[in-house]
Write an enzyme that holds these catalytic residues in place. Sequence first.
Site, PDB file in Angstrom:
ATOM      1  N   LYS A   1      -3.398  24.291  13.187  1.00  0.00           N
ATOM      2  CA  LYS A   1      -3.224  23.833  11.843  1.00  0.00           C
ATOM      3  C   LYS A   1      -1.461  23.327  11.690  1.00  0.00           C
ATOM      4  O   LYS A   1      -0.924  24.374  12.024  1.00  0.00           O
ATOM      5  CB  LYS A   1      -3.441  24.839  10.803  1.00  0.00           C
ATOM      6  CG  LYS A   1      -3.416  24.273   9.297  1.00  0.00           C
ATOM      7  CD  LYS A   1      -3.967  25.633   8.337  1.00  0.00           C
ATOM      8  CE  LYS A   1      -3.674  25.099   6.885  1.00  0.00           C
ATOM      9  NZ  LYS A   1      -4.660  26.059   5.840  1.00  0.00           N
TER      10      LYS A   1
ATOM     11  N   GLU B   1     -12.711  27.417   7.545  1.00  0.00           N
ATOM     12  CA  GLU B   1     -11.476  27.784   8.211  1.00  0.00           C
ATOM     13  C   GLU B   1     -11.605  29.445   8.193  1.00  0.00           C
ATOM     14  O   GLU B   1     -12.115  30.072   7.294  1.00  0.00           O
ATOM     15  CB  GLU B   1     -10.265  27.700   7.301  1.00  0.00           C
ATOM     16  CG  GLU B   1      -8.994  27.927   7.566  1.00  0.00           C
ATOM     17  CD  GLU B   1      -7.893  27.436   6.463  1.00  0.00           C
ATOM     18  OE1 GLU B   1      -8.343  26.974   5.361  1.00  0.00           O
ATOM     19  OE2 GLU B   1      -6.603  27.579   6.757  1.00  0.00           O
TER      20      GLU B   1
ATOM     21  N   CYS C   1      -7.922  22.278   6.670  1.00  0.00           N
ATOM     22  CA  CYS C   1      -7.815  22.691   5.041  1.00  0.00           C
ATOM     23  C   CYS C   1      -6.678  21.757   4.740  1.00  0.00           C
ATOM     24  O   CYS C   1      -6.796  20.707   4.310  1.00  0.00           O
ATOM     25  CB  CYS C   1      -7.550  23.955   5.057  1.00  0.00           C
ATOM     26  SG  CYS C   1      -7.939  24.491   3.369  1.00  0.00           S
TER      27      CYS C   1
HETATM   28  C1  ACM Z   1      -5.371  25.980   2.807  1.00  0.00           C
HETATM   29  O1  ACM Z   1      -4.850  25.374   3.451  1.00  0.00           O
HETATM   30  N1  ACM Z   1      -6.202  27.065   3.258  1.00  0.00           N
HETATM   31  C2  ACM Z   1      -5.650  25.694   1.354  1.00  0.00           C
END
Ligand code: ACM
Length: 258
Positions: free
Chosen positions: A102, A31, A135
């Site tokens: 995300k 990420e 993530c």
């Molecule tokens: C995250 O979502 N970077 C822990």
Amino acid sequence: MSPVFGDIKANVKRTVELIDKTDADLLVLPELFNTGYQFVDKQELVELAEEIPNGYTCKELYQVAQKKDCFIVAGLAEKDGDNFYNSAVLIGPQGFVGLYRKAHLFYEEKLIFTPGDLPFPVFDIGKAKIGLMVCFDWVFPEVSRILALKGAQIICQPANLVLPFCQRTMVSRSIENRCFSITCNRVGSEKRKEEALKFTGMSQVASPKGEILLQLEEAGEYSKAVTIDPTLAGDKYITKHNHVLADRRTDLFEELLR
Ligand code: ACM
């Protein structure tokens, strides 16, 4: 990778060199691999985010994907007009394939990023069907399940994990969905604010049977490859009488939609 915050050119250069040395059909990067993670404020994000797919980083990834004839999943800060997303891109030898933003923002990401507005995507790259998540989406098992329902054989998860739970959780996500999962987690630490963040590394590839096929170290910038047969994810039977997708009792799942 252990990105140096804000130094996009150097981070991309080291990554491209690493990709160049790695022979694989599919590579997954962490990420926010090009910018680093701990933005002190929104202004930093505004200055470092790039357009997808026309920004500098995507163009560099495309060049190396073309040269190496490979597909690359990478986490990037995306600028789209006035919105800034924590995104993942899939880029291949022919160029940009697809984008995911995300959905579940972690901790102080909520202060600066816009939550994702795109469906959880699956892309057919010929040799495999690739699902994307980022993530903290790991906390929401619905994400992997939806990717599996859409036909993902390999779930690719760029990550910057600071909690210690995700790697073992993704083994469960792989078992219950009978999919491969690739978690690429950055290493190193950042302390650009009061709070220092230490990233947990331990990138891994898990199989539909819950085997950890590959696990990297807690530190160090490097790549490793493992050979898999993505079609094994087509067998959704965990026993000869139990199909992990068809056996779901959706008639009893009403609460999931609230
Ligand atoms: C995250 O979502 N970077 C822990």
